[in-house]
Enzyme design. Structure first.
Site, PDB file in Angstrom:
ATOM      1  N   ARG A 229       0.785  -1.264   0.003  1.00  0.00           N
ATOM      2  CA  ARG A 229       0.094   0.005   0.170  1.00  0.00           C
ATOM      3  C   ARG A 229       1.244   1.775   0.025  1.00  0.00           C
ATOM      4  O   ARG A 229       2.054   1.617   0.920  1.00  0.00           O
ATOM      5  CB  ARG A 229      -0.949  -0.322   1.221  1.00  0.00           C
ATOM      6  CG  ARG A 229      -2.041  -0.791   0.983  1.00  0.00           C
ATOM      7  CD  ARG A 229      -3.346  -0.843   0.073  1.00  0.00           C
ATOM      8  NE  ARG A 229      -4.418  -1.213   0.157  1.00  0.00           N
ATOM      9  CZ  ARG A 229      -4.612  -2.291  -0.378  1.00  0.00           C
ATOM     10  NH1 ARG A 229      -3.312  -2.959  -1.573  1.00  0.00           N
ATOM     11  NH2 ARG A 229      -5.299  -3.572  -0.561  1.00  0.00           N
ATOM     12  N   HIS A 277      -1.310  -0.022  -9.058  1.00  0.00           N
ATOM     13  CA  HIS A 277      -1.686  -0.747  -8.743  1.00  0.00           C
ATOM     14  C   HIS A 277      -2.058  -2.307  -9.510  1.00  0.00           C
ATOM     15  O   HIS A 277      -3.021  -2.367  -9.133  1.00  0.00           O
ATOM     16  CB  HIS A 277      -3.141  -0.019  -8.196  1.00  0.00           C
ATOM     17  CG  HIS A 277      -3.438  -0.951  -6.759  1.00  0.00           C
ATOM     18  ND1 HIS A 277      -3.701  -0.546  -5.439  1.00  0.00           N
ATOM     19  CD2 HIS A 277      -3.475  -1.658  -6.762  1.00  0.00           C
ATOM     20  CE1 HIS A 277      -3.775  -0.964  -4.192  1.00  0.00           C
ATOM     21  NE2 HIS A 277      -3.809  -2.154  -4.979  1.00  0.00           N
TER      22      HIS A 277
HETATM   23  P1  NAP Z   1      -1.668 -11.651   5.292  1.00  0.00           P
HETATM   24  O1  NAP Z   1      -1.589 -12.840   4.877  1.00  0.00           O
HETATM   25  O2  NAP Z   1      -2.838 -10.889   6.511  1.00  0.00           O
HETATM   26  O3  NAP Z   1      -0.388 -11.057   5.788  1.00  0.00           O
HETATM   27  C1  NAP Z   1       0.226 -10.103   6.295  1.00  0.00           C
HETATM   28  C2  NAP Z   1       1.664  -9.925   6.923  1.00  0.00           C
HETATM   29  O4  NAP Z   1       2.017  -8.808   7.281  1.00  0.00           O
HETATM   30  C3  NAP Z   1       1.401 -11.363   8.106  1.00  0.00           C
HETATM   31  O5  NAP Z   1       2.853 -12.209   7.856  1.00  0.00           O
HETATM   32  C4  NAP Z   1       1.814 -10.198   9.230  1.00  0.00           C
HETATM   33  O6  NAP Z   1       2.618 -10.944  10.400  1.00  0.00           O
HETATM   34  C5  NAP Z   1       2.658  -9.684   8.483  1.00  0.00           C
HETATM   35  N1  NAP Z   1       2.518  -8.490   9.721  1.00  0.00           N
HETATM   36  C6  NAP Z   1       1.719  -7.588  10.466  1.00  0.00           C
HETATM   37  N2  NAP Z   1       1.371  -6.386  10.578  1.00  0.00           N
HETATM   38  C7  NAP Z   1       2.923  -6.252  10.990  1.00  0.00           C
HETATM   39  C8  NAP Z   1       3.591  -5.601  11.535  1.00  0.00           C
HETATM   40  N3  NAP Z   1       2.948  -4.968  12.522  1.00  0.00           N
HETATM   41  N4  NAP Z   1       4.823  -6.162  11.941  1.00  0.00           N
HETATM   42  C9  NAP Z   1       5.539  -7.107  11.089  1.00  0.00           C
HETATM   43  N5  NAP Z   1       4.561  -7.808  10.458  1.00  0.00           N
HETATM   44  C10 NAP Z   1       2.771  -7.298  10.451  1.00  0.00           C
HETATM   45  O7  NAP Z   1      -1.996 -10.166   4.077  1.00  0.00           O
HETATM   46  P2  NAP Z   1      -1.314 -10.821   2.613  1.00  0.00           P
HETATM   47  O8  NAP Z   1      -3.041 -11.607   1.922  1.00  0.00           O
HETATM   48  O9  NAP Z   1      -0.001 -11.597   2.440  1.00  0.00           O
HETATM   49  O10 NAP Z   1      -1.930  -9.320   0.824  1.00  0.00           O
HETATM   50  C11 NAP Z   1      -0.848  -8.559   2.090  1.00  0.00           C
HETATM   51  C12 NAP Z   1      -1.126  -7.152   1.480  1.00  0.00           C
HETATM   52  O11 NAP Z   1       0.106  -6.915  -0.038  1.00  0.00           O
HETATM   53  C13 NAP Z   1      -2.119  -6.496   1.585  1.00  0.00           C
HETATM   54  O12 NAP Z   1      -2.671  -6.374   3.370  1.00  0.00           O
HETATM   55  C14 NAP Z   1      -2.197  -5.602   0.408  1.00  0.00           C
HETATM   56  O13 NAP Z   1      -2.603  -4.158   1.170  1.00  0.00           O
HETATM   57  C15 NAP Z   1      -1.633  -6.380  -0.462  1.00  0.00           C
HETATM   58  N6  NAP Z   1      -1.890  -6.068  -1.671  1.00  0.00           N
HETATM   59  C16 NAP Z   1      -1.188  -5.499  -2.601  1.00  0.00           C
HETATM   60  C17 NAP Z   1      -1.921  -5.885  -4.086  1.00  0.00           C
HETATM   61  C18 NAP Z   1      -1.008  -4.804  -5.672  1.00  0.00           C
HETATM   62  O14 NAP Z   1      -1.661  -5.558  -6.710  1.00  0.00           O
HETATM   63  N7  NAP Z   1      -0.395  -3.990  -5.372  1.00  0.00           N
HETATM   64  C19 NAP Z   1      -2.204  -6.660  -4.881  1.00  0.00           C
HETATM   65  C20 NAP Z   1      -3.318  -7.842  -2.741  1.00  0.00           C
HETATM   66  C21 NAP Z   1      -3.147  -7.293  -1.604  1.00  0.00           C
HETATM   67  P3  NAP Z   1       2.152 -12.025  11.094  1.00  0.00           P
HETATM   68  O15 NAP Z   1       1.903 -13.508  10.340  1.00  0.00           O
HETATM   69  O16 NAP Z   1       3.001 -12.857  12.002  1.00  0.00           O
HETATM   70  O17 NAP Z   1       0.280 -12.474  11.376  1.00  0.00           O
HETATM   71  C1  GLV Z   2      -4.888  -4.647  -3.769  1.00  0.00           C
HETATM   72  O1  GLV Z   2      -4.846  -4.289  -3.929  1.00  0.00           O
HETATM   73  C2  GLV Z   2      -5.954  -6.093  -2.427  1.00  0.00           C
HETATM   74  O2  GLV Z   2      -5.907  -5.455  -1.870  1.00  0.00           O
HETATM   75  O3  GLV Z   2      -6.239  -7.013  -3.191  1.00  0.00           O
END
Ligand code: NAP
Ligand code: GLV
Length: 314
Positions: A229, A277
């Site tokens: 983000r 994005h």
């Molecule tokens: P997720 O499964 O919830 O994973 C989040 C990770 O971040 C977990 O490993 C979590 O730790 C860690 N985390 C959270 N808070 C933290 C902190 N304060 N300090 C250190 N580590 C922390 O999320 P995801 O599905 O992988 O998605 C991640 C992000 O990608 C989304 O939230 C979104 O913003 C972004 N995204 C972007 C796009 C794009 O097109 N650019 C597309 C999809 C998603 P724990 O494992 O210990 O809980």
């Molecule tokens: C895209 O940014 C998502 O969070 O799926």
């Protein structure tokens, strides 16, 4: 509670409702599908399938039972001060995005590791100038956020022979990845990272995490790739670090303001690659099954999966 046929309202300015409507109508015909702004009677609305609805929009439905996010990140939803309290919020869990994110991350690693940014500049100058190669084994990739998406990127990058360090809130085991956790481990993680990939969710704890102090902990000449983000990155701090040469290049998919304003310095900065994005895009073909299974659970009175922890913010 309203007893008429349950309605699902769909809101997104970027997703086509048609494939969602077709998939949900075929699998859960008892649910009426409506696309905003044509929501029908507000008291019939039980489910909202949404991407970035305007603040306050969800509060108009008094019988809402669940909010289903079309995205993996739910920061925009949780920032709504009028977000209906006490009902489940689900998010996309992988749903085809893990592979896309891993591809983008791998591309970014190879782009910078193989000097493609510098060769593009040399080509523009018409200069034939071979650069010193760097062994993949000496190009350490650090991944912040080792959840559903970060973990897949870590594994794809590690499979190519790059040393991969991961950093997350809680500890975990990932084959081929050295995992560090917690704030105390952050300086050590950054000090060893040649290319930083951000996969954190945007929460109160992670907003602005990539700031001047964090960038200074990366070795001189490191690269920064933000796929999570825009709110994670303090944009003026990155520009300053790029301009002093402490950071050698950045690939950015997400921005504080999207679309990125035409006058923003990132557009024309020679050391910055901008994408709009698109690192991972929710596609109904891959993601509808997850939403349908949750709607079926909810209609049976069960809890959905992929629940967001409102307190943690992700
Ligand atoms: P997720 O499964 O919830 O994973 C989040 C990770 O971040 C977990 O490993 C979590 O730790 C860690 N985390 C959270 N808070 C933290 C902190 N304060 N300090 C250190 N580590 C922390 O999320 P995801 O599905 O992988 O998605 C991640 C992000 O990608 C989304 O939230 C979104 O913003 C972004 N995204 C972007 C796009 C794009 O097109 N650019 C597309 C999809 C998603 P724990 O494992 O210990 O809980
Ligand atoms: C895209 O940014 C998502 O969070 O799926």
């Amino acid at each position: 509670m309203n007893s008429s046929a349950p309605t699902l309202v769909f809101f997104s300015n970027t997703d086509d409702p048609a494939p969602w409507q077709a998939a949900i109508a075929a699998a859960v015909p008892s649910i009426t599908f409506r696309v905003a702004p044509h929501t029908g009677p507000v008291d019939a609305v039980r489910y909202a399938l949404v991407w970035k609805p305007p603040r306050g929009w969800l509060a108009q439905f008094p019988n809402l039972r669940a909010i289903l996010s079309l995205g993996a990140g739910v920061d925009a939803l949780l920032e709504d001060p009028a977000l209906p309290p006490g009902i489940p919020i689900t998010r996309m869990v992988d749903a085809g995005m893990g592979r896309q994110m891993a591809e983008y991350a791998t591309y970014a690693v190879m782009h910078f590791h193989r000097h493609m940014q510098r060769y593009s500049a040399l080509q523009r100058e018409g200069r034939w100038a071979p650069l010193e190669p760097v062994a993949a084994a000496r190009f350490t990739v650090g991944i912040m956020g080792l959840g559903v998406l970060g973990a897949q990127a870590a594994q794809m990058v590690a499979s190519l022979g790059y040393p991969v360090l991961g950093w997350s809130r809680t500890t975990k085991q990932l084959p081929g990845v050295e995992v560090l956790s917690g704030n105390d481990a952050l300086p050590g993680f950054l000090g060893r990272t040649r290319l930083l990939l951000n996969f954190l969710p945007l929460t109160p704890a992670t907003r602005g995490v990539i700031d001047a102090q964090l960038l200074a902990m990366l070795p001189r000449g490191a690269f920064v790739v933000n796929l999570a983000r825009g709110g994670h990155l303090v944009e003026p701090d990155l520009l300053a670090a790029l301009d002093r040469g402490h950071i050698a290049g950045a690939m950015l998919d997400v921005f504080e303001q999207e679309p990125l304003p035409a006058t923003h310095p990132f557009w024309r900065h020679p050391a910055v690659v901008v994408t709009p994005h698109v690192a991972a895009v929710t596609q109904a073909e891959d993601a509808a099954a997850q939403v349908i299974a949750n709607l079926q659970r909810l209609e049976r009175g069960e809890m959905p999966v992929g629940l967001v922890d409102r307190g943690a913010g992700y």
